[in-house]
Scaffold this motif. Structure first.
Motif, mmCIF file in Angstrom:
data_model
loop_
_atom_site.group_PDB
_atom_site.id
_atom_site.type_symbol
_atom_site.label_atom_id
_atom_site.label_comp_id
_atom_site.label_asym_id
_atom_site.label_seq_id
_atom_site.Cartn_x
_atom_site.Cartn_y
_atom_site.Cartn_z
ATOM 1 N N VAL A 342 28.358 11.061 49.732
ATOM 2 C CA VAL A 342 27.213 11.785 49.838
ATOM 3 C C VAL A 342 27.405 12.631 48.366
ATOM 4 O O VAL A 342 28.491 12.974 47.785
ATOM 5 C CB VAL A 342 27.257 13.067 50.771
ATOM 6 C CG1 VAL A 342 26.037 13.969 50.588
ATOM 7 C CG2 VAL A 342 27.524 12.145 52.205
ATOM 8 N N ALA A 343 26.193 12.895 47.540
ATOM 9 C CA ALA A 343 26.724 13.255 46.142
ATOM 10 C C ALA A 343 26.220 14.742 46.444
ATOM 11 O O ALA A 343 25.254 15.037 46.743
ATOM 12 C CB ALA A 343 25.701 12.534 45.122
ATOM 13 N N SER A 344 27.266 15.632 45.868
ATOM 14 C CA SER A 344 26.784 16.938 45.769
ATOM 15 C C SER A 344 27.473 17.571 44.401
ATOM 16 O O SER A 344 28.542 17.451 44.275
ATOM 17 C CB SER A 344 27.302 17.819 47.077
ATOM 18 O OG SER A 344 27.378 18.955 46.971
ATOM 19 N N LYS A 345 26.856 18.686 43.914
ATOM 20 C CA LYS A 345 27.309 19.265 42.830
ATOM 21 C C LYS A 345 28.469 20.179 43.381
ATOM 22 O O LYS A 345 29.379 20.626 42.496
ATOM 23 C CB LYS A 345 26.151 20.111 41.937
ATOM 24 C CG LYS A 345 25.566 21.272 42.826
ATOM 25 C CD LYS A 345 24.544 21.973 41.928
ATOM 26 C CE LYS A 345 23.429 22.849 42.381
ATOM 27 N NZ LYS A 345 22.421 22.145 43.102
ATOM 28 N N TYR A 346 28.589 20.480 44.788
ATOM 29 C CA TYR A 346 29.556 21.234 45.112
ATOM 30 C C TYR A 346 30.908 20.365 45.754
ATOM 31 O O TYR A 346 31.563 20.748 46.848
ATOM 32 C CB TYR A 346 29.284 22.137 46.368
ATOM 33 C CG TYR A 346 28.069 22.906 45.886
ATOM 34 C CD1 TYR A 346 28.264 24.144 44.789
ATOM 35 C CD2 TYR A 346 26.512 22.866 46.357
ATOM 36 C CE1 TYR A 346 27.239 24.744 44.371
ATOM 37 C CE2 TYR A 346 25.838 23.748 45.846
ATOM 38 C CZ TYR A 346 25.941 24.654 44.875
ATOM 39 O OH TYR A 346 24.969 25.439 44.527
ATOM 40 N N ASN A 347 30.871 19.013 45.306
ATOM 41 C CA ASN A 347 31.516 18.283 46.178
ATOM 42 C C ASN A 347 33.195 18.465 46.642
ATOM 43 O O ASN A 347 33.610 18.193 47.662
ATOM 44 C CB ASN A 347 31.727 16.410 45.719
ATOM 45 C CG ASN A 347 32.441 16.503 44.143
ATOM 46 O OD1 ASN A 347 32.276 17.565 43.530
ATOM 47 N ND2 ASN A 347 32.914 15.295 43.960
ATOM 48 N N ILE A 348 33.789 19.278 45.500
ATOM 49 C CA ILE A 348 35.222 19.613 45.712
ATOM 50 C C ILE A 348 35.274 20.620 46.691
ATOM 51 O O ILE A 348 35.997 20.739 47.799
ATOM 52 C CB ILE A 348 35.787 19.966 44.502
ATOM 53 C CG1 ILE A 348 35.814 18.900 43.449
ATOM 54 C CG2 ILE A 348 37.388 20.475 44.471
ATOM 55 C CD1 ILE A 348 36.448 17.639 43.702
ATOM 56 N N ALA A 349 34.295 21.619 46.710
ATOM 57 C CA ALA A 349 34.529 22.776 47.790
ATOM 58 C C ALA A 349 33.867 22.200 48.927
ATOM 59 O O ALA A 349 34.592 22.776 50.204
ATOM 60 C CB ALA A 349 33.477 23.807 47.173
ATOM 61 N N LEU A 350 33.019 21.388 49.080
ATOM 62 C CA LEU A 350 32.661 20.857 50.061
ATOM 63 C C LEU A 350 33.562 20.033 51.110
ATOM 64 O O LEU A 350 33.785 20.215 52.190
ATOM 65 C CB LEU A 350 31.278 19.903 50.055
ATOM 66 C CG LEU A 350 30.361 19.340 51.250
ATOM 67 C CD1 LEU A 350 30.022 20.440 52.255
ATOM 68 C CD2 LEU A 350 29.433 18.681 50.681
ATOM 69 N N ILE A 351 34.592 19.487 50.194
ATOM 70 C CA ILE A 351 35.649 18.501 50.896
ATOM 71 C C ILE A 351 36.574 19.660 51.541
ATOM 72 O O ILE A 351 37.357 19.348 52.588
ATOM 73 C CB ILE A 351 36.300 17.628 49.830
ATOM 74 C CG1 ILE A 351 35.061 16.408 49.560
ATOM 75 C CG2 ILE A 351 37.638 16.961 50.242
ATOM 76 C CD1 ILE A 351 35.505 15.548 48.493
ATOM 77 N N ASP A 352 36.763 20.548 50.731
ATOM 78 C CA ASP A 352 38.061 21.760 51.416
ATOM 79 C C ASP A 352 37.258 22.188 52.345
ATOM 80 O O ASP A 352 37.929 22.398 53.529
ATOM 81 C CB ASP A 352 38.071 22.752 50.344
ATOM 82 C CG ASP A 352 39.016 22.290 49.085
ATOM 83 O OD1 ASP A 352 39.793 21.273 49.334
ATOM 84 O OD2 ASP A 352 38.993 23.127 48.073
ATOM 85 N N ALA A 353 36.084 22.540 52.726
ATOM 86 C CA ALA A 353 35.244 23.211 53.687
ATOM 87 C C ALA A 353 35.099 22.095 54.889
ATOM 88 O O ALA A 353 35.480 22.474 56.115
ATOM 89 C CB ALA A 353 33.826 23.520 53.479
ATOM 90 N N LEU A 354 34.919 20.971 54.724
ATOM 91 C CA LEU A 354 35.104 19.887 55.600
ATOM 92 C C LEU A 354 36.621 19.764 56.338
ATOM 93 O O LEU A 354 36.667 19.736 57.365
ATOM 94 C CB LEU A 354 34.713 18.385 55.154
ATOM 95 C CG LEU A 354 33.189 18.308 54.708
ATOM 96 C CD1 LEU A 354 33.066 16.987 54.017
ATOM 97 C CD2 LEU A 354 32.291 18.292 56.032
ATOM 98 N N ARG A 355 37.694 19.776 55.638
ATOM 99 C CA ARG A 355 38.779 19.804 55.936
ATOM 100 C C ARG A 355 39.211 20.895 57.028
ATOM 101 O O ARG A 355 39.881 20.986 58.069
ATOM 102 C CB ARG A 355 39.978 19.814 55.000
ATOM 103 C CG ARG A 355 41.397 19.449 55.318
ATOM 104 C CD ARG A 355 42.357 19.291 54.084
ATOM 105 N NE ARG A 355 42.450 20.578 53.482
ATOM 106 C CZ ARG A 355 41.839 20.800 52.285
ATOM 107 N NH1 ARG A 355 41.095 19.916 51.543
ATOM 108 N NH2 ARG A 355 41.891 21.869 51.572
ATOM 109 N N SER A 356 38.841 22.075 56.507
ATOM 110 C CA SER A 356 38.919 23.385 57.213
ATOM 111 C C SER A 356 38.219 22.991 58.722
ATOM 112 O O SER A 356 38.726 23.662 59.871
ATOM 113 C CB SER A 356 38.293 24.438 56.928
ATOM 114 O OG SER A 356 38.927 24.678 55.509
ATOM 115 N N ASN A 357 37.150 22.225 58.842
ATOM 116 C CA ASN A 357 36.360 22.155 59.915
ATOM 117 C C ASN A 357 36.899 20.837 60.676
ATOM 118 O O ASN A 357 36.428 20.534 61.739
ATOM 119 C CB ASN A 357 34.925 22.025 59.754
ATOM 120 C CG ASN A 357 34.426 23.467 59.573
ATOM 121 O OD1 ASN A 357 35.081 24.404 59.755
ATOM 122 N ND2 ASN A 357 33.291 23.540 58.467
#
Ligand SMILES: Cc1ncc(COP(=O)(O)O)c(C=O)c1O
Length: 399
Positions: A342-357
């Motif tokens: 999935v492409a996102s300009k927030y990819n790094i922050a999104l991956i961190d948040a996914l891991r927290s969840n």
């Protein structure tokens, strides 16, 4: 000293590591040192294709470890012969060479290109030695493969690169047409560029490259290290394009997480190598080949290529739905089968948040959040991943 401190003190810092210490894995799940469970859609970066610690894999590797681990390639070993036969049956008439990593597999193909060029030049070296690759490609970190990887972040600090590489624009056949001439020994390409964010080649591009290489006498080398081995729903990604390369590199999934690489070379080019022209101490050990044979058995018995196609379609649909609902946060879904981003300009922050969840995903170029689960991922696990993704998008502050 805890594990992270040990790494800080004693391990060379070539990775921007995620602050997570993984201690155990089973199927599509891993546990950290605090006992927290995560859904693992990274799987060693597309490597553990039958999941963590599959019982058939564990049995095969344990039994082989207790029987014969390593002999070197100065002797014949049964497992390497069996594995070579099974892979040639999949790839087509030709032969295999086994090594220990993806970069090594690609190195072998680059050396094949040089031998091919030499044979076309009546045995003269250096006349026809050039290799044409694609911009944004990733082929590895050794000097040969780094030279084939035209990315500043990979090459910076290590120049001068090996001579004789030029690059066309991926998916732009005309740009390759200008570069492939009578100094070209080979073209190297990924059917789906993985590290740069999971960008599939078009049918016209791959078929056009095949035609150009045949017409101009260059070998077509397919790097299937990430996109191959069943991940897209077919054994080789090139099968989706209806083309046969002259050589194919494999690694990542081949031994289900055990370090291994390999390349297949079509007839008659496989005869360009001769005794002494290439080698590696560890390539194709009885242990690595036992792991790889177990992977092939499980793939066949559990019909994992079909599962990759079905689960990939489900995951892609769920992600496309999230893109439609979150146009401010997500751009698009790319890929095929279980080779998805999935492409996102927030990819790094999104991956961190996914891991927290509780969901592990891995970044790639072009804003990618890559999802590379095991090929035996279940429908429930796919739905859980989509659910975590959806909840993360609603709750996380990404901007
Ligand atoms: C397409 C491709 N080629 C080559 C490599 C290099 O493989 P390895 O890291 O095993 O050397 C990778 C690794 O990510 C890859 O994705």
């Amino acid at each position: 000293m805890d594990t992270i401190e040990q790494f800080q003190h004693y391990v060379i810092g070539t990775y921007a590591r995620t602050p997570l210490v993984i201690t155990r894995g089973q199927g599509s799940r891993v546990w950290d040192d605090k006992g927290r469970c995560y859904l693992d859609f990274v799987q060693g970066i597309a490597t553990n294709i039958i999941g963590h610690c599959h019982p058939a894999w564990v049995k095969a590797v344990s039994e082989q470890a207790a029987t014969l681990v390593h002999t070197s390639n100065i002797y014949y070993t049964e497992n390497q012969g069996r594995l070579a036969q099974r892979l040639v049956e999949k790839a087509g008439p030709g032969k295999m060479f086994f090594c220990n990593s993806g970069a090594e597999a690609n190195e072998g193909m680059l050396k094949l290109a040089r031998l091919h060029g030499q044979s076309l030049s009546g045995g003269k070296e250096g006349v026809r030695s050039n290799i044409v690759g694609a911009q944004m490609a990733f082929h590895g970190r050794t000097f040969g493969t780094m030279a084939a990887t035209p990315q500043e972040k990979i090459q910076k600090g290590f120049r001068p690169m090996l001579d004789g590489f030029s690059f066309g624009e991926f998916n732009n056949l005309a740009s390759f047409e200008k570069l492939i001439d009578d100094s070209t020994a080979a073209v190297i390409v990924e059917a789906i560029q993985g590290e740069s964010g999971i960008t599939p080649a078009t049918i016209e591009f791959m078929q056009g490259l095949r035609k150009l290489c045949t017409e101009r006498g260059a070998l077509l080398l397919a790097d299937e290290i990430q996109c191959g081995y069943g991940r897209t729903g077919k054994f080789f990604a090139c099968e989706h394009y209806g083309i046969k390369p002259d050589a194919i590199s494999m690694a990542k999934g081949i031994a289900g997480g055990f370090p291994m690489g390999a390349f297949w070379v079509a007839e008659p080019y496989c005869e360009l190598f001769h005794a002494g022209s290439h080698g590696t101490t560890f390539g194709g050990t009885p242990l690595a080949c036992a792991a790889a044979l177990a992977v092939l058995d499980v793939m066949e018995e559990e019909k994992l290529m079909d599962n990759a196609a079905r689960m990939g379609a489900l995951l892609a649909d769920g992600l496309k739905d999230l893109v439609a609902k979150n146009p401010d946060k997500l751009d698009c879904v790319r890929g095929r089968g279980l080779h998805l981003a999935v492409a996102s300009k927030y990819n790094i922050a999104l991956i961190d948040a996914l891991r927290s969840n509780g969901l592990l995903a891995v970044a790639g170029g072009n804003g990618a959040v890559r999802l590379l689960p095991a090929l035996n991922v279940t429908q429930d696990e796919v739905f859980q991943a989509i659910d975590i993704f959806g909840r993360t998008l609603s709750s996380a502050k990404l901007g």
